[in-house]
Scaffold this motif. Structure first.
Motif, short mmCIF file in Angstrom:
data_model
loop_
_atom_site.label_atom_id
_atom_site.label_comp_id
_atom_site.label_asym_id
_atom_site.label_seq_id
_atom_site.Cartn_x
_atom_site.Cartn_y
_atom_site.Cartn_z
N LYS A 45 -11.24 -2.38 5.30
CA LYS A 45 -10.25 -3.23 5.98
C LYS A 45 -10.92 -4.13 7.01
O LYS A 45 -10.52 -5.27 7.22
CB LYS A 45 -9.18 -2.37 6.68
N ASN A 52 -4.91 5.93 3.22
CA ASN A 52 -6.05 6.10 2.33
C ASN A 52 -6.17 5.00 1.27
O ASN A 52 -6.93 5.12 0.31
CB ASN A 52 -5.97 7.47 1.62
N VAL A 53 -5.38 3.93 1.48
CA VAL A 53 -5.31 2.88 0.46
C VAL A 53 -5.55 1.52 1.10
O VAL A 53 -5.03 1.23 2.18
CB VAL A 53 -3.90 2.87 -0.18
N VAL A 54 -6.34 0.68 0.44
CA VAL A 54 -6.47 -0.72 0.87
C VAL A 54 -6.30 -1.61 -0.36
O VAL A 54 -6.75 -1.26 -1.46
CB VAL A 54 -7.81 -0.97 1.61
N VAL A 74 -11.87 3.61 4.02
CA VAL A 74 -10.81 2.61 3.89
C VAL A 74 -10.81 1.67 5.10
O VAL A 74 -10.69 0.45 4.96
CB VAL A 74 -9.44 3.31 3.71
N VAL A 87 -9.03 3.53 -3.05
CA VAL A 87 -8.50 4.74 -2.44
C VAL A 87 -9.66 5.61 -2.00
O VAL A 87 -10.59 5.84 -2.78
CB VAL A 87 -7.63 5.53 -3.46
N SER A 88 -9.61 6.07 -0.77
CA SER A 88 -10.71 6.91 -0.27
C SER A 88 -10.32 7.56 1.06
O SER A 88 -9.18 7.44 1.53
CB SER A 88 -11.96 6.05 -0.09
N CYS A 142 0.83 -1.21 0.00
CA CYS A 142 0.00 0.00 0.00
C CYS A 142 0.87 1.26 0.00
O CYS A 142 0.53 2.26 -0.64
CB CYS A 142 -0.95 0.00 1.19
N ILE A 165 -14.91 6.70 -3.81
CA ILE A 165 -13.89 5.65 -3.75
C ILE A 165 -13.35 5.47 -5.16
O ILE A 165 -14.13 5.35 -6.12
CB ILE A 165 -14.48 4.29 -3.29
N LYS A 195 -10.12 7.99 5.06
CA LYS A 195 -9.68 6.96 6.00
C LYS A 195 -10.85 6.17 6.60
O LYS A 195 -10.77 4.95 6.75
CB LYS A 195 -8.86 7.61 7.13
#
Ligand SMILES: *Cc1c(COP(=O)(O)O)cnc(C)c1O
Length: 351
Positions: free
Chosen positions: A235, A76-78, A231, A225-226, A63, A205, A228
């Motif tokens: 997760k 901001n990434v998963v 995201v 990406v979005s 990430c 997103i 927090k």
């Protein structure tokens, strides 16, 4: 006796295309092999990978390398097992059973598919005759139906067309209570990404896949990406070890090599342009099909004889994708493009 339920009773497994093909131009993959200059690094990485241990559930290194590439923060990434897995997670996470979500027609078929599996209710927004999008109409339909999520690809697979940045912003800004899932799978081949603006919106997103421009379809890596909070929700819902250690390791190493990725994208773009110009020439000469303006790594040909041409090419060992009344053909190497054009010409002569 046990009976399958109604939502799966008639489902068939996804079968891309079966048979032996010398040339594959049907899945929008990159035609470029994985860069040789990374071979030693990958081998070393493989030796270091502890296969008896679970992978990093957060895929942190991966990430980070993705976030660096786009100038984002890793929070901001998963990462997902391909964008496909992420689409499934998004639909199951942000929609309750029976809630309305909207897709365009035509667009990527998996949006419909996962929605039906999770028993959300799909509202289909028809595109214009020429497959462009009327954003005002889309906003109206979403509002009328209390749509909770609007999901679409831009540039679009399978039409190859793109929706300009201002139009996409119009959708996001006028549907502030709707989650907008913007699938930018092909955006490396165009200029209208909203990645730089993603954090300016709380209802957006962006999905990115490593399967197209970045040439890693075989190891299944995609990103969402979005903000927090969004995201973090993804997760929390995803299966903990969704992305295996080897895919994480390989994709991390390639994502750190911006030079290689930009060079590959430029090459694929050049091949697409060549393919586009060649089919455009045939369009003028023969009027067998109409070619759409491409913002992707493939061309879409509207054609009454699509099925027949698809069959013909298949018999010559060339796989392209057929959608009833049009063909989708991704750019290949010079040899592959030339073989394709040679056979299309043969078809025309015989027709
Ligand atoms: C190819 C494609 C994907 C799938 O990407 P994976 O990461 O390989 O699952 C997602 N969205 C669109 C629009 C695509 O064309």
């Amino acid at each position: 006796m046990y009976k399958l339920n109604s939502k799966i009773r008639d489902l068939l497994p996804y079968e891309p295309i079966s048979g032996d093909f010398k040339i594959r131009l049907d899945a929008n993959e990159s035609y470029l092999p994985f860069p040789k200059e990374l071979s030693d690094e990958i081998k070393l990485g493989l030796e270091k990978t502890q296969i008896n241990r679970y992978p990093d559930s957060k895929a942190l290194e991966l990430c980070k390398s993705f976030a660096d590439f786009y100038g984002l923060n890793a929070e901001n990434v998963v990462a997902g097992n391909g964008s496909d897995e992420l689409i499934s997670i998004l639909v199951s996470t942000f929609l309750l059973k029976g809630e309305n979500y909207a897709v365009f027609s035509k667009d990527f078929s998996m949006y419909n598919f996962y929605g039906s599996i999770y028993e959300a209710n799909c509202i289909t927004i028809e595109k214009n005759e020429d497959w462009t999008i009327d954003v005002k109409k889309a906003v109206e339909i979403c509002k009328e139906n209390g749509v909770k999520m609007l999901i679409f690809s831009n540039p679009c697979n399978p039409t190859s067309l793109g929706l300009g940045r201002e139009d996409v912003k119009f959708l996001i800004e006028n549907l502030s209570d709707t989650l907008i899932v913007l699938d930018e799978a092909y955006m490396e081949f165009w200029t209208q990404s909203l990645m730089e603006d993603v954090l300016n919106y709380d209802n957006l997103i962006i999905l990115k896949t490593c399967s197209k421009a970045f040439g890693m379809a075989g190891i299944r890596v995609g990103f969402a990406v979005s903000q927090k909070n969004i995201v973090d929700a993804i997760k929390a819902v995803k299966s903990p070890y969704n992305l295996n250690s080897i895919s994480q390791m390989i994709a991390t190493k390639l994502l750190l090599r911006k030079d290689i990725l930009l060079d590959a994208t430029a090459k694929i773009t050049a091949q697409t342009e060549k393919l586009y110009n060649a089919v455009k020439l045939l369009e003028k000469e023969k009027s067998l099909f109409t070619v759409l303006e491409t913002k992707t790594n493939f061309v879409a040909l509207k054609c009454d004889k699509a099925k027949e041409i698809w069959e013909y090419l298949k018999n010559k060992g060339i796989a392209v994708r057929c959608f009833g009344d049009f063909l989708r053909i991704n750019a290949g190497s010079d040899e592959e493009n030339e073989a394709l054009l040679y056979e299309i010409n043969n078809y025309i002569k015989g027709a």
